[in-house]
Design an enzyme around this catalytic site. Structure first.
Site, PDB file in Angstrom:
ATOM      1  N   HIS A  15      26.777  46.860  28.026  1.00  0.00           N
ATOM      2  CA  HIS A  15      27.053  45.850  27.017  1.00  0.00           C
ATOM      3  C   HIS A  15      27.225  44.479  27.669  1.00  0.00           C
ATOM      4  O   HIS A  15      27.472  44.373  28.843  1.00  0.00           O
ATOM      5  CB  HIS A  15      28.243  46.203  26.130  1.00  0.00           C
ATOM      6  CG  HIS A  15      29.481  46.579  26.866  1.00  0.00           C
ATOM      7  ND1 HIS A  15      30.335  47.532  26.402  1.00  0.00           N
ATOM      8  CD2 HIS A  15      30.021  46.150  28.005  1.00  0.00           C
ATOM      9  CE1 HIS A  15      31.346  47.662  27.218  1.00  0.00           C
ATOM     10  NE2 HIS A  15      31.192  46.830  28.217  1.00  0.00           N
ATOM     11  N   ALA A  16      27.090  43.455  26.903  1.00  0.00           N
ATOM     12  CA  ALA A  16      27.143  42.039  27.314  1.00  0.00           C
ATOM     13  C   ALA A  16      26.290  41.797  28.561  1.00  0.00           C
ATOM     14  O   ALA A  16      25.084  41.902  28.497  1.00  0.00           O
ATOM     15  CB  ALA A  16      28.556  41.566  27.435  1.00  0.00           C
TER      16      ALA A  16
END
Lengths: 90, 562
Positions: A15-16
């Site tokens: 994620h991110a």
């Protein structure tokens, strides 16, 4: 259908920041590639939102897949990225 | 010719004159685009996505590391080829730009909703991004960066998302149509030291570019002020400031009873350090942890705490341990989806699940404290039971921190304050959350503002119980909620027996001057009257009458006896 089975090397999962790196690389490939868990839905690896929503954790196994028989090189490139520790802050 | 005046609630003092800049926070595209063909509509939308992405990318280059990460993710979202494909698809089906954006972003929001509660924050991001794209298509300012320099910011209301990215040097004052005493606008304005008026009905009718005078004390906004209006307001403000500046040094009542005056700070502590105070009553540490994928390590934390402690050499600094969890989700705290985050696993409760987070933080605080001359105290948020106090105190003392306390935010803790003080060294009352839990009222809901008013007698009663326990145990009880910044309520708190008040730096002078104008007996009398009042409104009015202030003024005069 060419595919790769890869263990996610990023300790924080996809994620991110790690997803950003993967999706940027996927967008540069000449063929579309999907990513997903073995028993789950496969999403377009170019889409950061779709990849993040899978909430894939570090150490999980994912399948990278492409419909294009000529997509082996793309799979290799993305597999290499998924396999590495992407979360080290520069 | 008399100038038009609109009045609201003055929540941050100061007088300024300047041009209005209206912030349209929720720009709406027209419901249908009869004139546009799908190709043109797609071309425009694609250009708008690109323009907003470029703007955010430029911001990312000058932002701090954590903000840059988030901004980069936003740039990726806006550049997401699947988003573009879905928008194009909807446009080709005959949707308007508005409808296509709603539908495509909606699909993404659904995808994120399935991901769990870290991603809930990204849903809010998507909404913000969608508004930015709409604003780009409409050619209006949707965000702080599109504002002209040196303006008076006018909006319906301001939330954390809109305030992020504001350059304080470019803003003269805030005026909002809605909001209340403890709304985000008030908090931000006070921490920046800028005048602000909220709940100002009619403000949004003022056009961008109009010159206005804003008086953050009285709550008046004068449209097209005359030179006379300006001279009069400025003179009154200057006289007031001179009166306040005359009272300096440690806080005390007129007959010499000490009341420690402290500041509330977080990662931006410069204003706090420069202010005339006896130290920090509340050092919020969450900012170090927000917008991160992993918790900051011990040495990173230590150097940050050292930096802050160094700015308060020889003074007290009370550090609050991480206050996050259900209500402020962090990606590295694996939380289940909770329906009542305010009542959930937050604050000290997270330590049961992730003890290393607390251990790391305490170790870092202790290490930093050893290298500085500041007097470092530590306290835990959201503590509810005596055994939690015991356990926290043992941990903190184990790391070498000698003065350990807890926040009184949960009514259960206040009710058992005596037992609590057998296990720790001090209590600090968090008025905002204590009010919220005492009245079972969400402090964010405008409809329930009256219930979480700090003048509520039931709340004052809980505070009295806590302060009494402090007196019996000969241990300090302080207040660190923003309620301490109300000069008259501060006197009531002193009357209840509280030893210290911590507030935003801008409020210190007025509170200091107020306390200096009453004896301890006066303060006790105010407290008795407030405790026996029927309601928060009645409590405030009765004490205002006793203190000799005119009714209806929010901050009133200097409080010097008439």
């Amino acid at each position: 259908m060419p595919q790769r089975r890869v263990t996610v090397g990023s300790s924080v999962g996809l994620h991110a920041r790690p997803a950003t790196i993967l999706c940027t690389a996927a967008s540069k490939q000449p063929v579309p590639v999907t990513i997903g868990r073995e028993d789950g839905p496969a999403v377009d690896a170019r889409s950061i939102v779709m990849v993040m929503s899978l909430r894939i954790k570090g150490g999980e196994t994912v399948i990278l897949q492409t419909e294009d028989a000529a997509g082996e090189a793309a799979l290799d490139e993305l597999a290499r990225i998924v396999d590495s520790e992407l979360d080290s802050v520069a | 010719m008399t100038s038009q005046v609109v009045t609201g609630l003055g929540v941050s003092p100061g007088v300024v004159v300047g041009p209005v800049a209206r912030l349209i926070l929720r720009p709406e595209l027209p419901p249908d685009d009869v004139e546009l063909d799908p190709d043109e509509a797609y071309r425009q939308t694609s250009a708008a996505l690109g323009a907003v992405a470029a703007e955010l990318a430029a911001q990312a280059r000058t932002a701090g590391a954590e903000a840059a990460d988030i901004l980069s993710a936003h740039v990726m979202i806006l550049s997401d080829p699947v988003l573009a494909e879905r928008i194009r698809g909807y446009l080709e089906e005959g949707h308007s730009r508005r409808s296509a954006l709603d539908a495509a972003f909606g699909e993404f929001k659904d995808a994120l909703a399935a991901g769990g509660d870290y991603f809930a924050e990204r849903i809010a991001d998507l909404e913000d991004l969608q508004y930015r794209v709409a604003a780009e298509l409409l050619g209006v300012a949707s965000g702080p960066l599109a504002l002209p320099d040196r303006c008076i910011l006018l909006a319906r209301d301001l939330g954390p998302a809109e305030v992020l990215g504001l350059d304080p040097a470019a803003i003269l004052a805030f005026v909002t149509e809605e909001g209340g005493r403890s709304s985000h606008t008030a908090i931000v304005a006070r921490s920046l030291g800028l005048p602000a008026v909220v709940a100002c009905h009619g403000a949004c009718a003022i056009e961008s570019g109009t010159t206005v005078l804003v008086d953050g004390r009285s709550g008046s906004v004068i449209v097209d002020p005359s030179q006379q209006d300006i001279d009069r307001s400025m003179a009154a403000e200057q006289a007031r400031n001179a009166g306040l500046a005359a009272v300096r040094g440690p806080g005390r009542t007129r007959d010499g009873r000490s009341v420690e005056l402290l500041v509330n700070i977080d990662t931006s502590y410069a204003a706090g350090a420069a202010a005339d105070s006896e130290g920090v009553g509340l050092f919020r540490t969450e900012m170090l942890y927000l917008d991160r994928q992993t918790a900051p390590g011990r040495s990173e934390q230590q150097s940050h705490y050292e930096e802050v402690f160094a700015a308060f050499q020889g003074r007290k600094v009370v550090v609050r341990t991480l206050d996050a969890g259900a209500d402020k989700p962090l990606p590295f705290i694996d939380a289940e989806l909770e329906l009542n985050p305010a009542l959930g696993v937050r604050g000290i409760r997270v330590a049961a699940r992730r003890p290393e987070l607390l251990a790391d933080q305490l170790a870092a605080i202790a290490a930093a404290a050893r290298r500085c001359s500041a007097e470092v105290w530590v306290m835990a948020p959201m503590v509810s039971t005596v055994s939690e106090v015991r356990s926290f105190a043992a941990s903190a003392r184990g790391f070498g921190l000698n003065t350990v306390g807890v926040m009184a935010e949960v009514p259960a803790l206040a009710l058992r304050a005596g037992r609590v003080l057998q296990e720790c060294d001090f209590i600090s009352i968090g008025t905002n959350d204590l009010a919220q839990y005492t009245f079972a009222a969400d402090r964010m809901l405008t409809a329930l503002t009256e219930l979480v008013d700090p003048w509520q007698p039931a709340l004052l009663e809980l505070m009295r119980i806590t302060a009494e326990a402090g007196k019996l145990a000969a241990k300090p009880v302080g207040i660190c909620g923003e309620a301490a910044s109300d000069p008259l309520l501060a006197a009531v708190f002193v009357g209840l027996g509280v030893n210290s008040l911590s507030m935003s730096p801008i409020s210190l002078s007025e509170v200091r001057a107020s306390l200096a104008s009453y004896t301890e007996q006066d303060c006790r009398h105010f407290a008795e009257v407030a405790l026996q009042a029927e309601s928060a409104v009645a409590a405030r009015q009765l004490v205002q009458e006793l203190a000799g202030r005119p009714q209806g003024s929010t901050s009133g005069s200097t409080g010097l006896p008439v």
